[in-house]
Design a protein around this motif. Structure first.
Motif, PDB file in Angstrom:
ATOM      1  N   ASP A 142      -1.604  -2.327  15.377  1.00 17.62           N
ATOM      2  CA  ASP A 142      -2.378  -1.134  15.720  1.00 17.62           C
ATOM      3  C   ASP A 142      -2.514  -0.178  14.534  1.00 17.62           C
ATOM      4  O   ASP A 142      -3.596   0.378  14.278  1.00 17.62           O
ATOM      5  N   HIS A 143      -1.425   0.024  13.784  1.00 14.97           N
ATOM      6  CA  HIS A 143      -1.426   1.050  12.738  1.00 14.97           C
ATOM      7  C   HIS A 143      -1.284   0.508  11.316  1.00 14.97           C
ATOM      8  O   HIS A 143      -1.645   1.210  10.370  1.00 14.97           O
ATOM      9  N   GLY A 144      -0.735  -0.696  11.171  1.00 12.70           N
ATOM     10  CA  GLY A 144      -0.488  -1.197   9.820  1.00 12.70           C
ATOM     11  C   GLY A 144      -1.646  -1.995   9.241  1.00 12.70           C
ATOM     12  O   GLY A 144      -2.057  -1.786   8.100  1.00 12.70           O
ATOM     13  N   ILE A 145      -2.194  -2.887  10.031  1.00  9.09           N
ATOM     14  CA  ILE A 145      -3.275  -3.755   9.551  1.00  9.09           C
ATOM     15  C   ILE A 145      -4.625  -3.043   9.707  1.00  9.09           C
ATOM     16  O   ILE A 145      -4.911  -2.454  10.751  1.00  9.09           O
ATOM     17  N   GLU A 146      -5.432  -3.139   8.650  1.00  9.43           N
ATOM     18  CA  GLU A 146      -6.715  -2.436   8.652  1.00  9.43           C
ATOM     19  C   GLU A 146      -7.755  -3.186   9.491  1.00  9.43           C
ATOM     20  O   GLU A 146      -7.571  -4.339   9.858  1.00  9.43           O
ATOM     21  N   ALA A 147      -8.844  -2.489   9.767  1.00  6.96           N
ATOM     22  CA  ALA A 147      -9.980  -3.113  10.438  1.00  6.96           C
ATOM     23  C   ALA A 147     -10.622  -4.124   9.482  1.00  6.96           C
ATOM     24  O   ALA A 147     -10.456  -4.041   8.263  1.00  6.96           O
ATOM     25  N   PRO A 148     -11.392  -5.089  10.012  1.00  7.62           N
ATOM     26  CA  PRO A 148     -11.974  -6.136   9.165  1.00  7.62           C
ATOM     27  C   PRO A 148     -12.813  -5.603   8.013  1.00  7.62           C
ATOM     28  O   PRO A 148     -12.724  -6.100   6.890  1.00  7.62           O
ATOM     29  N   ASP A 149     -13.640  -4.576   8.272  1.00  4.57           N
ATOM     30  CA  ASP A 149     -14.488  -4.065   7.187  1.00  4.57           C
ATOM     31  C   ASP A 149     -13.643  -3.420   6.094  1.00  4.57           C
ATOM     32  O   ASP A 149     -13.944  -3.544   4.894  1.00  4.57           O
ATOM     33  N   ALA A 150     -12.577  -2.719   6.473  1.00  4.35           N
ATOM     34  CA  ALA A 150     -11.703  -2.097   5.471  1.00  4.35           C
ATOM     35  C   ALA A 150     -10.974  -3.171   4.660  1.00  4.35           C
ATOM     36  O   ALA A 150     -10.766  -3.014   3.449  1.00  4.35           O
ATOM     37  N   ARG A 151     -10.614  -4.265   5.306  1.00  2.00           N
ATOM     38  CA  ARG A 151      -9.924  -5.344   4.590  1.00  2.00           C
ATOM     39  C   ARG A 151     -10.886  -6.022   3.621  1.00  2.00           C
ATOM     40  O   ARG A 151     -10.509  -6.371   2.494  1.00  2.00           O
ATOM     41  N   ARG A 152     -12.157  -6.212   4.057  1.00  2.00           N
ATOM     42  CA  ARG A 152     -13.136  -6.817   3.153  1.00  2.00           C
ATOM     43  C   ARG A 152     -13.344  -5.919   1.951  1.00  2.00           C
ATOM     44  O   ARG A 152     -13.442  -6.394   0.810  1.00  2.00           O
ATOM     45  N   ALA A 153     -13.435  -4.613   2.186  1.00  2.00           N
ATOM     46  CA  ALA A 153     -13.647  -3.674   1.081  1.00  2.00           C
ATOM     47  C   ALA A 153     -12.468  -3.677   0.116  1.00  2.00           C
ATOM     48  O   ALA A 153     -12.639  -3.432  -1.092  1.00  2.00           O
ATOM     49  N   ALA A 154     -11.271  -3.970   0.640  1.00  2.00           N
ATOM     50  CA  ALA A 154     -10.074  -3.999  -0.212  1.00  2.00           C
ATOM     51  C   ALA A 154      -9.851  -5.376  -0.838  1.00  2.00           C
ATOM     52  O   ALA A 154      -8.861  -5.594  -1.540  1.00  2.00           O
ATOM     53  N   GLY A 155     -10.807  -6.304  -0.581  1.00  2.98           N
ATOM     54  CA  GLY A 155     -10.673  -7.644  -1.154  1.00  2.98           C
ATOM     55  C   GLY A 155      -9.665  -8.521  -0.424  1.00  2.98           C
ATOM     56  O   GLY A 155      -9.181  -9.511  -0.977  1.00  2.98           O
ATOM     57  N   LYS A 156      -9.388  -8.188   0.812  1.00  5.27           N
ATOM     58  CA  LYS A 156      -8.446  -8.962   1.610  1.00  5.27           C
ATOM     59  C   LYS A 156      -9.202  -9.841   2.599  1.00  5.27           C
ATOM     60  O   LYS A 156     -10.343  -9.550   2.959  1.00  5.27           O
ATOM     61  N   PRO A 157      -8.574 -10.902   3.069  1.00  2.00           N
ATOM     62  CA  PRO A 157      -9.213 -11.687   4.136  1.00  2.00           C
ATOM     63  C   PRO A 157      -9.311 -10.852   5.408  1.00  2.00           C
ATOM     64  O   PRO A 157      -8.485  -9.962   5.654  1.00  2.00           O
ATOM     65  N   GLU A 158     -10.371 -11.109   6.186  1.00  2.81           N
ATOM     66  CA  GLU A 158     -10.559 -10.315   7.395  1.00  2.81           C
ATOM     67  C   GLU A 158      -9.372 -10.434   8.355  1.00  2.81           C
ATOM     68  O   GLU A 158      -9.017  -9.468   9.025  1.00  2.81           O
ATOM     69  N   ARG A 159      -8.805 -11.608   8.419  1.00  2.84           N
ATOM     70  CA  ARG A 159      -7.679 -11.821   9.332  1.00  2.84           C
ATOM     71  C   ARG A 159      -6.393 -11.320   8.687  1.00  2.84           C
ATOM     72  O   ARG A 159      -6.006 -11.778   7.605  1.00  2.84           O
ATOM     73  N   GLY A 160      -5.748 -10.405   9.346  1.00  9.82           N
ATOM     74  CA  GLY A 160      -4.472  -9.909   8.852  1.00  9.82           C
ATOM     75  C   GLY A 160      -3.332 -10.864   9.204  1.00  9.82           C
ATOM     76  O   GLY A 160      -3.456 -11.690  10.111  1.00  9.82           O
ATOM     77  N   THR A 161      -2.260 -10.736   8.477  1.00  8.41           N
ATOM     78  CA  THR A 161      -1.096 -11.595   8.717  1.00  8.41           C
ATOM     79  C   THR A 161       0.122 -10.738   9.037  1.00  8.41           C
ATOM     80  O   THR A 161       0.486  -9.834   8.282  1.00  8.41           O
ATOM     81  N   LEU A 162       0.726 -11.034  10.155  1.00  6.43           N
ATOM     82  CA  LEU A 162       1.957 -10.369  10.586  1.00  6.43           C
ATOM     83  C   LEU A 162       3.068 -11.421  10.569  1.00  6.43           C
ATOM     84  O   LEU A 162       2.916 -12.504  11.134  1.00  6.43           O
ATOM     85  N   ARG A 163       4.152 -11.099   9.904  1.00  9.04           N
ATOM     86  CA  ARG A 163       5.228 -12.079   9.720  1.00  9.04           C
ATOM     87  C   ARG A 163       6.528 -11.556  10.336  1.00  9.04           C
ATOM     88  O   ARG A 163       6.952 -10.430  10.074  1.00  9.04           O
ATOM     89  N   VAL A 164       7.162 -12.399  11.163  1.00  6.73           N
ATOM     90  CA  VAL A 164       8.480 -12.112  11.741  1.00  6.73           C
ATOM     91  C   VAL A 164       9.426 -13.208  11.268  1.00  6.73           C
ATOM     92  O   VAL A 164       9.200 -14.394  11.533  1.00  6.73           O
ATOM     93  N   THR A 165      10.476 -12.807  10.557  1.00  4.87           N
ATOM     94  CA  THR A 165      11.388 -13.778   9.946  1.00  4.87           C
ATOM     95  C   THR A 165      12.817 -13.523  10.413  1.00  4.87           C
ATOM     96  O   THR A 165      13.316 -12.398  10.322  1.00  4.87           O
ATOM     97  N   ALA A 166      13.451 -14.568  10.918  1.00 11.80           N
ATOM     98  CA  ALA A 166      14.864 -14.489  11.315  1.00 11.80           C
ATOM     99  C   ALA A 166      15.681 -15.324  10.335  1.00 11.80           C
ATOM    100  O   ALA A 166      15.359 -16.489  10.079  1.00 11.80           O
ATOM    101  N   THR A 167      16.718 -14.735   9.764  1.00 15.63           N
ATOM    102  CA  THR A 167      17.608 -15.432   8.839  1.00 15.63           C
ATOM    103  C   THR A 167      19.049 -15.183   9.264  1.00 15.63           C
ATOM    104  O   THR A 167      19.363 -14.173   9.902  1.00 15.63           O
ATOM    105  N   GLN A 168      19.907 -16.118   8.877  1.00 13.30           N
ATOM    106  CA  GLN A 168      21.320 -16.013   9.245  1.00 13.30           C
ATOM    107  C   GLN A 168      22.183 -16.168   8.010  1.00 13.30           C
ATOM    108  O   GLN A 168      21.962 -17.069   7.193  1.00 13.30           O
TER     109      GLN A 168
END
Length: 206
Positions: A142-168
């Motif tokens: 909702d707040h971290g990943i930009e809208a598609p047009d803003a991502r295109r303008a920033a040179g990013k792929p339209e699809r944002g990536t959210l990563r959840v990593t568990a390590t032990q």
């Protein structure tokens, strides 16, 4: 050694009694009393040794029983822990649904990448972590990943990536949530705070 010395004295007294006409019989009586007393002491010492050996054997048996009991308790504890452990992937479907629903509501295409799904956690701990994690991934979309047009303008792929990593590491489990978005617009947060009448010092203003 005392018993041996007394026995030798008895042999000597008997030889003297046979060789001497005037041998004092009281001396032999005193020897007999001393001999009886020594026999009593020797038997008491032998009984004490037997009791000591028995006590040591009982102590060794008790120690062995305690050791076996401790091993059994450790095995039961380990088994109990194993029954309480569940893989992190157990909540992954909820995370994916949450991300998908928030992405659809905000019009932001987002892919969720989960790493360390096989990590084992206590079921109660994982249950308490679920809601905070859902809140984090929802806010990231909702707040971290930009809208598609803003991502295109920033040179990013339209699809944002959210990563959840568990390590032990040893007995500790760490869960990281990150995304490739622009993050929170601090200037906008400050603008809203000022508009609501909040006074910010220099530290909070930046």
């Amino acid at each position: 050694e005392l018993q041996t010395q007394i026995d030798r004295q008895g042999v000597s007294l008997r030889e003297r009694s046979q060789q001497e006409d005037g041998f004092d019989s009281l001396e032999m009586d005193r020897y007999n009393e001393l001999h009886a007393l020594v026999r009593f002491v020797v038997e008491a010492a032998a009984d004490s040794d037997d009791m000591t050996r028995g006590a040591r054997e009982d102590l060794r048996a008790a120690a062995q029983d305690l050791s076996e009991h401790e091993r059994a308790l450790k095995a039961q504890h380990a088994e109990l822990l194993r029954t309480r452990l569940v893989p992190f992937r157990q909540i992954v479907p909820r995370l994916r649904r949450n991300v998908s629903q928030t992405a659809a509501a905000t019009g932001k295409p987002v892919q969720l990448v989960v790493e360390g799904e096989q990590i084992q956690l206590d079921s109660d701990v994982l249950e308490r972590l679920t809601e905070p994690l859902l809140h984090l991934v929802r806010n990231a979309v909702d707040h971290g990943i930009e809208a598609p047009d803003a991502r295109r303008a920033a040179g990013k792929p339209e699809r944002g990536t959210l990563r959840v990593t568990a390590t032990q590491s040893q007995g500790d489990v760490r869960i990281d949530v990150s995304d490739d978005g622009a993050g929170i617009d601090l200037a906008k947060v400050r603008e809203i705070a000022v508009a609501q009448g909040l006074e910010l010092d220099d530290e909070h203003a930046t």
